[in-house]
Write a protein that holds these residues in place. Structure first.
Motif, PDB file in Angstrom:
ATOM      1  N   HIS A   1     -14.540   0.478  -9.053  1.00 50.67           N
ATOM      2  CA  HIS A   1     -13.800  -0.777  -9.132  1.00 50.67           C
ATOM      3  C   HIS A   1     -13.484  -1.140 -10.574  1.00 50.67           C
ATOM      4  CE1 HIS A   1     -12.552  -4.885  -8.339  1.00 50.67           C
ATOM      5  NE2 HIS A   1     -13.458  -5.308  -9.189  1.00 50.67           N
ATOM      6  N   MET A   2     -14.469  -0.976 -11.460  1.00 54.51           N
ATOM      7  CA  MET A   2     -14.261  -1.356 -12.859  1.00 54.51           C
ATOM      8  C   MET A   2     -13.284  -0.412 -13.559  1.00 54.51           C
ATOM      9  SD  MET A   2     -15.666  -4.183 -13.546  1.00 54.51           S
ATOM     10  CE  MET A   2     -15.446  -4.136 -15.314  1.00 54.51           C
ATOM     11  N   ARG A   3     -13.191   0.843 -13.116  1.00 56.65           N
ATOM     12  CA  ARG A   3     -12.167   1.731 -13.674  1.00 56.65           C
ATOM     13  C   ARG A   3     -10.784   1.158 -13.435  1.00 56.65           C
ATOM     14  NH1 ARG A   3     -14.780   6.639 -11.376  1.00 56.65           N
ATOM     15  NH2 ARG A   3     -12.983   6.840  -9.988  1.00 56.65           N
ATOM     16  N   THR A   4     -10.573   0.660 -12.223  1.00 55.97           N
ATOM     17  CA  THR A   4      -9.292   0.038 -11.901  1.00 55.97           C
ATOM     18  C   THR A   4      -9.056  -1.191 -12.755  1.00 55.97           C
ATOM     19  OG1 THR A   4      -9.522   0.830  -9.624  1.00 55.97           O
ATOM     20  CG2 THR A   4      -7.885  -0.885 -10.018  1.00 55.97           C
ATOM     21  N   GLU A   5     -10.119  -1.993 -12.952  1.00 55.30           N
ATOM     22  CA  GLU A   5      -9.999  -3.207 -13.759  1.00 55.30           C
ATOM     23  C   GLU A   5      -9.621  -2.865 -15.207  1.00 55.30           C
ATOM     24  OE1 GLU A   5     -10.445  -6.559 -12.872  1.00 55.30           O
ATOM     25  OE2 GLU A   5     -10.286  -5.729 -10.862  1.00 55.30           O
ATOM     26  N   LEU A   6     -10.219  -1.815 -15.750  1.00 60.38           N
ATOM     27  CA  LEU A   6      -9.918  -1.441 -17.133  1.00 60.38           C
ATOM     28  C   LEU A   6      -8.491  -0.928 -17.272  1.00 60.38           C
ATOM     29  CD1 LEU A   6     -13.256   0.275 -18.242  1.00 60.38           C
ATOM     30  CD2 LEU A   6     -12.341  -1.932 -19.006  1.00 60.38           C
ATOM     31  N   GLN A   7      -7.998  -0.204 -16.271  1.00 59.67           N
ATOM     32  CA  GLN A   7      -6.603   0.238 -16.317  1.00 59.67           C
ATOM     33  C   GLN A   7      -5.652  -0.955 -16.278  1.00 59.67           C
ATOM     34  OE1 GLN A   7      -5.710   3.970 -13.875  1.00 59.67           O
ATOM     35  NE2 GLN A   7      -7.738   3.457 -13.133  1.00 59.67           N
ATOM     36  N   ARG A   8      -5.975  -1.932 -15.434  1.00 60.94           N
ATOM     37  CA  ARG A   8      -5.143  -3.138 -15.374  1.00 60.94           C
ATOM     38  C   ARG A   8      -5.204  -3.894 -16.692  1.00 60.94           C
ATOM     39  NH1 ARG A   8      -6.266  -8.222 -14.716  1.00 60.94           N
ATOM     40  NH2 ARG A   8      -8.445  -7.783 -14.221  1.00 60.94           N
ATOM     41  N   LEU A   9      -6.401  -3.974 -17.276  1.00 56.69           N
ATOM     42  CA  LEU A   9      -6.573  -4.655 -18.557  1.00 56.69           C
ATOM     43  C   LEU A   9      -5.725  -3.990 -19.639  1.00 56.69           C
ATOM     44  CD1 LEU A   9      -8.217  -6.730 -20.295  1.00 56.69           C
ATOM     45  CD2 LEU A   9      -9.878  -4.898 -20.657  1.00 56.69           C
ATOM     46  N   HIS A  10      -5.745  -2.678 -19.678  1.00 55.40           N
ATOM     47  CA  HIS A  10      -4.957  -1.963 -20.679  1.00 55.40           C
ATOM     48  C   HIS A  10      -3.465  -2.212 -20.488  1.00 55.40           C
ATOM     49  CE1 HIS A  10      -3.091   1.903 -22.288  1.00 55.40           C
ATOM     50  NE2 HIS A  10      -3.567   1.288 -23.356  1.00 55.40           N
ATOM     51  N   ARG A  11      -3.033  -2.227 -19.237  1.00 54.40           N
ATOM     52  CA  ARG A  11      -1.617  -2.463 -18.967  1.00 54.40           C
ATOM     53  C   ARG A  11      -1.201  -3.863 -19.408  1.00 54.40           C
ATOM     54  NH1 ARG A  11      -1.783  -1.786 -13.878  1.00 54.40           N
ATOM     55  NH2 ARG A  11      -1.751  -3.967 -13.258  1.00 54.40           N
ATOM     56  N   GLU A  12      -2.064  -4.863 -19.178  1.00 57.87           N
ATOM     57  CA  GLU A  12      -1.724  -6.239 -19.514  1.00 57.87           C
ATOM     58  C   GLU A  12      -1.771  -6.499 -21.016  1.00 57.87           C
ATOM     59  OE1 GLU A  12      -3.992  -9.079 -17.350  1.00 57.87           O
ATOM     60  OE2 GLU A  12      -3.349  -8.354 -15.381  1.00 57.87           O
TER      61      GLU A  12
ATOM     62  N   ASP B   1      -9.261 -15.434 -17.790  1.00 53.53           N
ATOM     63  CA  ASP B   1      -8.201 -15.210 -16.816  1.00 53.53           C
ATOM     64  C   ASP B   1      -7.863 -13.725 -16.723  1.00 53.53           C
ATOM     65  OD1 ASP B   1      -5.980 -16.199 -15.051  1.00 53.53           O
ATOM     66  OD2 ASP B   1      -4.777 -15.285 -16.644  1.00 53.53           O
ATOM     67  N   VAL B   2      -7.825 -13.043 -17.857  1.00 55.40           N
ATOM     68  CA  VAL B   2      -7.490 -11.616 -17.879  1.00 55.40           C
ATOM     69  C   VAL B   2      -8.514 -10.795 -17.102  1.00 55.40           C
ATOM     70  CG1 VAL B   2      -7.299  -9.586 -19.366  1.00 55.40           C
ATOM     71  CG2 VAL B   2      -6.169 -11.727 -20.020  1.00 55.40           C
ATOM     72  N   VAL B   3      -9.811 -11.125 -17.258  1.00 54.26           N
ATOM     73  CA  VAL B   3     -10.864 -10.343 -16.601  1.00 54.26           C
ATOM     74  C   VAL B   3     -11.346 -10.984 -15.303  1.00 54.26           C
ATOM     75  CG1 VAL B   3     -11.622  -9.339 -18.781  1.00 54.26           C
ATOM     76  CG2 VAL B   3     -12.721 -11.420 -17.952  1.00 54.26           C
ATOM     77  N   GLN B   4     -10.623 -11.980 -14.835  1.00 51.96           N
ATOM     78  CA  GLN B   4     -10.902 -12.613 -13.544  1.00 51.96           C
ATOM     79  C   GLN B   4     -12.291 -13.243 -13.486  1.00 51.96           C
ATOM     80  OE1 GLN B   4     -10.017  -9.676 -10.536  1.00 51.96           O
ATOM     81  NE2 GLN B   4      -7.868  -9.559 -11.092  1.00 51.96           N
ATOM     82  N   LEU B   5     -12.568 -14.101 -14.465  1.00 50.92           N
ATOM     83  CA  LEU B   5     -13.820 -14.860 -14.493  1.00 50.92           C
ATOM     84  C   LEU B   5     -13.570 -16.361 -14.324  1.00 50.92           C
ATOM     85  CD1 LEU B   5     -15.782 -13.130 -17.410  1.00 50.92           C
ATOM     86  CD2 LEU B   5     -16.412 -13.120 -14.984  1.00 50.92           C
ATOM     87  N   GLU B   6     -12.419 -16.731 -13.765  1.00 51.70           N
ATOM     88  CA  GLU B   6     -12.115 -18.144 -13.592  1.00 51.70           C
ATOM     89  C   GLU B   6     -13.186 -18.805 -12.722  1.00 51.70           C
ATOM     90  OE1 GLU B   6     -10.273 -15.602 -12.646  1.00 51.70           O
ATOM     91  OE2 GLU B   6      -8.138 -15.875 -13.105  1.00 51.70           O
ATOM     92  N   GLY B   7     -13.607 -19.991 -13.114  1.00 51.38           N
ATOM     93  CA  GLY B   7     -14.615 -20.727 -12.363  1.00 51.38           C
ATOM     94  C   GLY B   7     -16.034 -20.300 -12.611  1.00 51.38           C
ATOM     95  N   MET B   8     -16.250 -19.349 -13.512  1.00 50.62           N
ATOM     96  CA  MET B   8     -17.602 -18.841 -13.773  1.00 50.62           C
ATOM     97  C   MET B   8     -18.079 -19.149 -15.182  1.00 50.62           C
ATOM     98  SD  MET B   8     -17.439 -15.066 -11.959  1.00 50.62           S
ATOM     99  CE  MET B   8     -16.698 -14.853 -10.341  1.00 50.62           C
TER     100      MET B   8
END
Length: 393
Positions: A171-182, A119-126
């Motif tokens: 795109h993944m830079r943004t994902e890693l920043q969001r991951l760190h924040r969460e 859920d954190v890395v947006q892999l739902e359904g995969m």
């Protein structure tokens, strides 16, 4: 979560010193990036934190515990590598849960952690897909989720985006920043890409030849570099440099002069060699620099090559020691050039003679011998009188 502290870390391989007396501290929950050119020691430094490399000298602390001699599995760290290295015969769920299954967690706890990480890395359904059914970004998310499920105190990421295409890296830079924040977890990140370092980090640690050059917030490294190496490495395109000599009332270079009081430059005296640095965005066409409160005397130049980049245009300028010098007959060296950045609507053409000025508030002075920064910004001198022109060609 935990803080990480390195005390006088040195790593030698026979006659090669890969890391040379590095000391730094990463705060609990901080995102710190090790950045530098290939071979600078950034990955080796991270490997000493992970326990994959034993330092020749020095100590490693995670939290309040010294972990210098502990095995990697006992340090509370999780690593994400440049090579994603998923098991091709396992689906996403099995790849993410592999480490947990080795540690004999019960099935319910494994499923809970995997679903939470997905859920954190947006892999739902995969979770039932095989690695060869995933895109490069999705495979990298699986590798990150595999680290997340361990609930580590520290994430260690060694160039995890290097094998992705340019658009996906952004795109993944943004994902890693969001991951760190969460997650709020301590992250140590290694990259040679300064865009990654500047955009994601709370602080960046710049290394060169195994030595720590500067550790500070990204904009501090950009605006107040500790030395010439940091000034030239951080920022794209690189800072312009011009070697010169301090004289009684200023700094003389081969092609222009800058008025200043040598007594206001600490650590040097008249006659000493000093290097001036200025970023391309701080070089301006003289006729368009009226809004700047303090500029240098105009410098005569000729445009050479223009590089349109979309939101800006890079203009390569040729300088000459004497007016009228033929650039074709006497090719310019690096010290005879300036790189200027202008907006796309600026009227400028190749092989055009023009005058440029430098923003005094954004000039940097470095000791030519040691490379150490002497001063950032020269704002106390006013704009030169009309008609006053430096020697340039």
């Amino acid at each position: 979560m935990a803080r990480v502290r390195l005390e006088h870390i040195t790593k030698r391989y026979e006659d090669v010193t890969a890391v040379d007396d590095v000391s730094l501290e990463v705060a609990d929950g901080e995102f710190v990036t090790f950045v530098g050119p290939s071979g600078c020691g950034k990955s080796t430094t991270m490997e000493t934190v992970a326990g994959l490399t034993r330092p020749s000298e020095g100590n490693v602390y995670i939290g309040d515990d010294e972990v210098t001699n502990l095995a990697p599995k006992d340090r509370g760290v999780a690593m994400v590598f440049q090579n994603i290295a998923l098991f091709p015969h396992m689906d996403v769920f099995e790849n993410i849960s592999f480490g947990l299954r080795l540690r004999t967690y019960d099935d319910e706890e494994i499923r809970r952690r995997v679903e939470q990480a997905a859920d954190v890395v947006q892999l739902e359904g995969m979770l039932d897909r095989m690695p060869d059914e995933l895109s490069g970004g999705q495979r990298q998310r699986v590798a990150i989720a595999r680290a997340i499920v361990r609930n580590p105190d520290v994430f260690l990421m060694d160039e995890p985006l290097a094998n992705l295409d340019a658009k996906l890296r952004v795109h993944m830079r943004t994902e890693l920043q969001r991951l760190h924040r969460e997650l709020g977890t301590t992250i140590i990140y290694v990259t040679h890409d300064q865009a990654e370092a500047m955009t994601m980090s709370d602080r960046i640690a710049v290394l060169n030849e195994g030595r720590l050059q500067q550790i500070a917030p990204p904009l501090t490294c950009y605006n107040e570099p500790a030395n010439r190496f940091v000034a030239g490495f951080i920022g794209s395109p690189s800072m312009n440099f011009a070697d010169g000599e301090l004289v009684a009332d200023g700094l003389e270079t081969d092609n222009f002069r800058v008025d200043l009081d040598p007594g206001e430059v600490p650590g040097v005296t008249v006659g000493d060699a000093v290097t001036l640095g200025v970023r391309p965005e701080d070089v301006h066409i003289a006729s368009a620099a009226g809004d700047l409160p303090a500029v240098t005397a105009p410098i005569e130049a000729r445009t050479d090559v223009l590089e349109p980049m979309g939101d800006e245009v890079f203009v390569y300028l040729l300088l000459a020691e004497e007016a009228g010098r033929s650039m074709a007959e006497d090719p310019a060296t690096a010290s005879d050039q300036l790189l200027m950045s202008v907006t796309p609507d600026t009227e400028v053409h190749e092989e055009q003679d023009l005058e440029v000025v430098l923003d005094r508030s954004k000039l940097h002075l470095f000791d030519s011998a040691s490379g150490e920064a002497l001063r950032h910004g020269l704002v106390e001198r006013s704009e030169p009188e009309s008609g006053e022109t430096s020697k340039a060609g």
